[in-house]
Design a protein around this motif. Structure first.
Motif, PDB file in Angstrom:
ATOM      1  N   GLU A  59       0.838  -1.214   0.000  1.00 37.93           N
ATOM      2  CA  GLU A  59       0.000   0.000   0.000  1.00 37.93           C
ATOM      3  C   GLU A  59       0.869   1.259   0.000  1.00 37.93           C
ATOM      4  N   ASN A  60       1.912   1.222   0.820  1.00 39.26           N
ATOM      5  CA  ASN A  60       2.776   2.411   0.907  1.00 39.26           C
ATOM      6  C   ASN A  60       3.524   2.641  -0.401  1.00 39.26           C
ATOM      7  N   GLN A  61       3.925   1.560  -1.015  1.00 44.08           N
ATOM      8  CA  GLN A  61       4.620   1.655  -2.313  1.00 44.08           C
ATOM      9  C   GLN A  61       3.692   2.287  -3.360  1.00 44.08           C
ATOM     10  N   ARG A  62       2.442   1.876  -3.348  1.00 41.48           N
ATOM     11  CA  ARG A  62       1.464   2.438  -4.306  1.00 41.48           C
ATOM     12  C   ARG A  62       1.228   3.923  -4.029  1.00 41.48           C
ATOM     13  N   ALA A  63       1.113   4.273  -2.743  1.00 42.66           N
ATOM     14  CA  ALA A  63       0.871   5.678  -2.386  1.00 42.66           C
ATOM     15  C   ALA A  63       2.053   6.543  -2.811  1.00 42.66           C
ATOM     16  N   ALA A  64       3.262   6.066  -2.558  1.00 45.04           N
ATOM     17  CA  ALA A  64       4.462   6.829  -2.926  1.00 45.04           C
ATOM     18  C   ALA A  64       4.527   7.006  -4.442  1.00 45.04           C
ATOM     19  N   ALA A  65       4.122   5.964  -5.155  1.00 47.91           N
ATOM     20  CA  ALA A  65       4.188   6.015  -6.628  1.00 47.91           C
ATOM     21  C   ALA A  65       3.285   7.112  -7.195  1.00 47.91           C
ATOM     22  N   LEU A  66       2.236   7.473  -6.464  1.00 49.84           N
ATOM     23  CA  LEU A  66       1.325   8.524  -6.955  1.00 49.84           C
ATOM     24  C   LEU A  66       2.015   9.884  -7.043  1.00 49.84           C
ATOM     25  N   VAL A  67       3.116  10.062  -6.308  1.00 47.87           N
ATOM     26  CA  VAL A  67       3.904  11.298  -6.462  1.00 47.87           C
ATOM     27  C   VAL A  67       5.276  10.956  -7.074  1.00 47.87           C
ATOM     28  N   THR A  70       9.933   6.849  -4.629  1.00 46.99           N
ATOM     29  CA  THR A  70      10.559   5.547  -4.364  1.00 46.99           C
ATOM     30  C   THR A  70      10.323   5.239  -2.893  1.00 46.99           C
ATOM     31  N   PHE A  71       9.933   3.997  -2.609  1.00 49.78           N
ATOM     32  CA  PHE A  71       9.624   3.619  -1.232  1.00 49.78           C
ATOM     33  C   PHE A  71      10.792   2.853  -0.597  1.00 49.78           C
ATOM     34  N   HIS A  72      11.081   3.170   0.665  1.00 48.32           N
ATOM     35  CA  HIS A  72      12.157   2.504   1.412  1.00 48.32           C
ATOM     36  C   HIS A  72      11.573   1.938   2.706  1.00 48.32           C
ATOM     37  N   PHE A  73      11.951   0.705   3.022  1.00 42.44           N
ATOM     38  CA  PHE A  73      11.473   0.072   4.247  1.00 42.44           C
ATOM     39  C   PHE A  73      12.660  -0.177   5.185  1.00 42.44           C
ATOM     40  N   GLY A  74      12.512   0.249   6.445  1.00 43.15           N
ATOM     41  CA  GLY A  74      13.616   0.129   7.405  1.00 43.15           C
ATOM     42  C   GLY A  74      13.756  -1.229   8.064  1.00 43.15           C
ATOM     43  N   GLY A  75      12.767  -2.109   7.913  1.00 38.79           N
ATOM     44  CA  GLY A  75      12.872  -3.464   8.451  1.00 38.79           C
ATOM     45  C   GLY A  75      12.562  -3.584   9.943  1.00 38.79           C
ATOM     46  N   CYS A  76      12.013  -2.541  10.570  1.00 44.38           N
ATOM     47  CA  CYS A  76      11.707  -2.598  12.015  1.00 44.38           C
ATOM     48  C   CYS A  76      10.242  -2.992  12.237  1.00 44.38           C
ATOM     49  N   HIS A  77       9.857  -3.052  13.517  1.00 40.05           N
ATOM     50  CA  HIS A  77       8.531  -3.568  13.857  1.00 40.05           C
ATOM     51  C   HIS A  77       7.693  -2.532  14.606  1.00 40.05           C
ATOM     52  N   ASP A  78       6.420  -2.482  14.267  1.00 35.77           N
ATOM     53  CA  ASP A  78       5.451  -1.626  14.962  1.00 35.77           C
ATOM     54  C   ASP A  78       5.521  -1.825  16.473  1.00 35.77           C
TER      55      ASP A  78
END
Ligand SMILES: [Zn+2]
Length: 265
Positions: A59-67, A70-78
């Motif tokens: 979902e975040n990748q899709r949202a970022a693509a609208l502008v 490029t999406f980056h994920f830090g690999g941590c946990h909620d």
């Protein structure tokens, strides 16, 4: 083309608070990067953690693509985000990978400790990414500059004592509010989660309501508020104002740092 990094801790943090400003900066020709330190693992009433993480990252990748981002994920946990070595290293990896001119991130005071710890981690990463001897655990090249650093407004526009944050400026996002709505609508899982957990009928409507509340501060339909980090090191001129002109309205009590205090001496 220079780069903007909008850095949150959960997928949807960036779009809720700063999606409109990102759209305006994209239109100015900047390369947009969106990062989430954690994977959103707890953000659903029924799905197991791994499944919701995959869904939220997509979902975040899709949202970022609208502008065009490029999406980056830090690999941590909620709910486990804290100011420790492992999180520091992961935040710096992303900072070095992007080497941004401008960083937008979470405010130092917000309703959730993940957000406050995330704010510290991103602030620290923005400062130390240029330190050659800081080892972030993987081969990276130190950045060559201090970025401009801005904190976006707290969730629901208030701190934990119910007060408004001491905003320095608000960006009029009225012209891109439909795009901001579409970015938030990418986070379908959060419409389900927030309906369950916060009893919000419509996460999109809440997002627009909060942008509308900030718009009132500057006589606009919709806005996003920011505080600029004005401590030692980072540039203290307001580049958002320079880039966005009349769309960025500064508040009178924003401190102006004298020229001779702006640089190391
Ligand atoms: Zn969040």
């Amino acid at each position: 083309m220079d780069r903007i990094l909008a850095f949150g801790v959960h997928p949807d943090d960036v779009e809720y608070a700063a999606g409109g400003t990102l759209a305006l900066l994209r239109d100015k020709g900047f390369e947009i990067h969106v990062a989430s330190l954690a994977g959103g693992e707890v953000g659903h009433p029924t799905l197991p953690a791994q499944q919701i993480r995959e869904r939220r990252l997509a979902e975040n990748q899709r949202a970022a693509a609208l502008v065009g981002g490029t999406f980056h994920f830090g690999g941590c946990h909620d709910l486990e985000v804290q100011y420790d070595c492992e999180h520091r290293r992961r935040a710096v990896r992303i900072m070095r990978e992007v080497d941004p001119l401008i960083v937008l991130t979470l405010p130092p005071m917000d309703y959730l400790l993940d957000h406050e710890e995330g704010s510290k981690l991103v602030r620290n990463a923005a400062y130390i990414a240029s330190v050659p001897n800081y080892d972030c655990g993987v081969p990276t090249k130190p950045t060559g500059r201090f970025p401009y650093l801005y904190y976006w407004n707290a969730s629901r526009c208030r701190d934990i004592f119910g007060r408004p944050l001491p905003l320095h400026m608000a960006v009029n996002v009225t012209s891109v509010i439909e795009l901001k709505r579409k970015m938030i609508e990418c986070h379908e899982s959060q419409f389900e989660w927030l309906k369950h957990h916060n009893k919000w009928e419509d996460f999109g409507a809440v997002t627009l309501q909060d942008s509308r509340e900030q718009g009132k501060l500057i006589g606009a339909d919709y806005a996003e508020g920011f505080i600029q980090h004005l401590g030692n090191g980072h540039p203290t001129d307001n580049i958002l104002k320079t880039l966005l002109g009349d769309l960025c309205v500064e508040f009178p009590d924003r401190p102006v740092i004298p020229e001779n205090r702006r640089k190391f001496v």
